[in-house]
Design an enzyme around this catalytic site. Structure first.
Site, PDB file in Angstrom:
ATOM      1  N   ASP A 156       0.886  -1.168   0.000  1.00  0.00           N
ATOM      2  CA  ASP A 156       0.000   0.000   0.000  1.00  0.00           C
ATOM      3  C   ASP A 156       0.921   1.216   0.000  1.00  0.00           C
ATOM      4  O   ASP A 156       1.422   1.619   1.047  1.00  0.00           O
ATOM      5  CB  ASP A 156      -0.867  -0.063   1.267  1.00  0.00           C
ATOM      6  CG  ASP A 156      -1.795   1.137   1.394  1.00  0.00           C
ATOM      7  OD1 ASP A 156      -2.042   1.816   0.377  1.00  0.00           O
ATOM      8  OD2 ASP A 156      -2.243   1.394   2.520  1.00  0.00           O
TER       9      ASP A 156
ATOM     10  N   GLU B  63      -0.986  -1.429  -4.814  1.00  0.00           N
ATOM     11  CA  GLU B  63      -2.246  -0.714  -4.980  1.00  0.00           C
ATOM     12  C   GLU B  63      -2.137   0.270  -6.137  1.00  0.00           C
ATOM     13  O   GLU B  63      -1.178   1.032  -6.239  1.00  0.00           O
ATOM     14  CB  GLU B  63      -2.604   0.038  -3.693  1.00  0.00           C
ATOM     15  CG  GLU B  63      -4.015   0.592  -3.741  1.00  0.00           C
ATOM     16  CD  GLU B  63      -4.427   1.220  -2.430  1.00  0.00           C
ATOM     17  OE1 GLU B  63      -4.702   0.470  -1.474  1.00  0.00           O
ATOM     18  OE2 GLU B  63      -4.474   2.463  -2.352  1.00  0.00           O
TER      19      GLU B  63
ATOM     20  N   ASP C 262      -2.735   0.598  10.061  1.00  0.00           N
ATOM     21  CA  ASP C 262      -2.882   1.040   8.676  1.00  0.00           C
ATOM     22  C   ASP C 262      -2.204   0.085   7.680  1.00  0.00           C
ATOM     23  O   ASP C 262      -2.184   0.348   6.488  1.00  0.00           O
ATOM     24  CB  ASP C 262      -2.397   2.481   8.478  1.00  0.00           C
ATOM     25  CG  ASP C 262      -0.977   2.684   8.941  1.00  0.00           C
ATOM     26  OD1 ASP C 262      -0.375   1.718   9.445  1.00  0.00           O
ATOM     27  OD2 ASP C 262      -0.466   3.796   8.789  1.00  0.00           O
TER      28      ASP C 262
END
Lengths: 179, 179
Positions: free
Chosen positions: B7, B68, B141
């Site tokens: 990510d 991503e 996260d």
């Protein structure tokens, strides 16, 4: 001072290397374009750009690298590819401990022509004259990379002094705070 | 199949590694966040992300990397930093000959929750359940990186078959054209 200018792009990444110092004549060391195929996966293209730029860095041993600052002047997809190509150039420089500077296209144009909105022909003409070449540099679209390198040669000294001053100030500030 | 999900981000780059195959239970291998300081030059930050991701790739030896796909959902400056961090991850994978796939945030959310617009709490809850963890993965996260890796484990097989079919078709087409 030897500066490598990089005009980033996934399909065509311009690289121009110039020797010079403020107040002395400039000399063209090398100019080329690193190309990757639009039909290749992006990871492969980034690797192709890295391989090309690293070979040039290792052969030509620049003292500093100037990368064109990317703006969102085009569509998002193009900007992201350009930003990633710029990132690859910055990464290759950082891995070698080379200082990296970023200049905008208008800073580069203004440096070589006096006009930040000069057109391509004018930039090419001035790059040709400043480097005392017999003809326009080839490939033609690498002229921007050379303009960027020249821009950095001329601005580099001033920027380095500003940076030194900034760091000096910061050091004093921290010292004053008892850290 | 071991998948590393990334990510991307300059300040916090989530990395989650999962073992699995379509139809078999998933297993958490590793989850972490690679951080760089917002006050560092961008070249140094990209190098920091590269160093962190490469160390994880060399230690954990994933078979594939899922990154991503970046969209311009935020301001241009943030998007470009994110795109560059994604580029660093793709480059590190390509350098090791690892296949790279990109999935959108909604593809990852839909894979783990069934809803492409699921919120963070729902994604985290499902990642925790699918990996049979005792509690939510930490750092919090990094759950998105794990969702991305899980998405790739489940979609990977289908995508590989489609790619094989596409390449097969292209080969036949070229053969038919006498090239």
């Amino acid at each position: 001072m030897r500066v490598m200018g990089v005009d980033p792009g996934l399909t065509r990444c311009g690289v121009g290397v110039v020797d010079g110092a403020p107040g002395t004549p400039l000399r063209l060391v090398h100019v080329t374009v690193v190309r990757t195929g639009a039909d290749e996966p992006i990871a492969t293209r980034l690797l192709g750009i890295e391989t090309g730029i690293e070979a040039l860095m290792d052969e030509l041993r620049p003292d500093a690298v100037a990368v064109e600052r990317v703006f969102s002047q085009q569509n998002v997809r193009t900007v992201m590819g350009t930003a990633q190509a710029a990132g690859v150039a910055m990464l290759a420089a950082a891995r070698r401990g080379l200082p990296v500077a970023m200049h905008t296209p208008s800073e580069a144009k203004a440096a070589v022509t006096g006009n930040g909105r000069a057109d391509k022909a004018q930039v090419t003409a001035m790059v040709t004259r400043l480097l005392r070449l017999d003809g326009a540099p080839k490939p033609a679209d690498a002229a921007d990379a050379l303009a960027l390198a020249i821009c950095h040669v001329w601005r580099g000294g001033a920027q380095a002094r500003l940076e030194a001053a900034r760091l000096g100030t910061r050091t004093r500030t921290r010292g004053g705070a008892g850290q």
